[in-house]
Design a protein around this motif. Structure first.
Motif: not given
Length: 183
Positions: A15-19, A34-39, A54-67, A69-71
């Protein structure tokens, strides 16, 4: 033990491990690791990994915050459920994704502990799913400025009360990353 018929499978729900969600989260790097180990384990054991974003005002779709995490790169063919509410089931296709996978048991990890993780755990449990929280694979940010307890206490309290959650015909509880059993 799920109350959902013909749903013997287990899935890892991330769930929502976004930048923008985990940038300032408590023990961010350890939780993401730990999540990477589980995956990795879920993929190795052929257990579905279902991603929630999740998307919303603070996490607009396509933004870096919405993406995410690279791990934690999503694997080819792994379902992505987009949401706008705390409960990952609310106004999403999560239920149909899990039904298609014949999943009745969820192993839950992600962020934020006191928001979307908690809402999704309760949403799953009331819908008949077994819901297991990975105690060392969820996190939250410091919201003490608004009267919340410190993040470590929020996480500890959530682990405590979820470990004692009960209802007829369903299983809840907490396990560590090391203790997770996808079978």
């Amino acid at each position: 033990m799920t109350t959902l018929e013909n749903r013997p499978g287990t899935a890892l729900l991330v769930i929502d491990v976004q930048n923008g969600v985990v940038a300032g989260a408590h023990q961010r790097d350890a939780v993401v690791a730990n999540i990477a180990v589980l995956v990795g384990r879920a993929r190795q054991e052929k257990v579905p990994v279902v991603w929630v974003q999740h998307s919303g005002a603070e996490l607009p779709k396509g933004s870096d915050n919405w993406r995410y995490v690279p791990e934690l790169p999503r694997g080819a063919g792994e379902p992505l459920v987009e949401k706008e509410y705390g409960d990952s089931f609310e106004d999403t296709n999560l239920e149909s994704v899990l039904a298609d996978l014949k999943v009745g048991r969820l192993v839950v990890a992600g962020a934020q502990t006191d928001g979307c993780v908690r809402a999704t755990l309760h949403g799953a449990f009331t819908r008949g799913y077994d819901a297991i929280l990975v105690a060392d694979a969820h996190t939250t940010e410091d919201l003490t400025e608004w009267g919340a307890p410190p993040p470590a206490q929020v996480i500890s309290h959530t682990n405590l009360y979820w470990n004692f959650q009960t209802a007829p015909g369903r299983e809840a509880g907490t396990v560590t990353t090391e203790e997770v059993n996808f079978a």
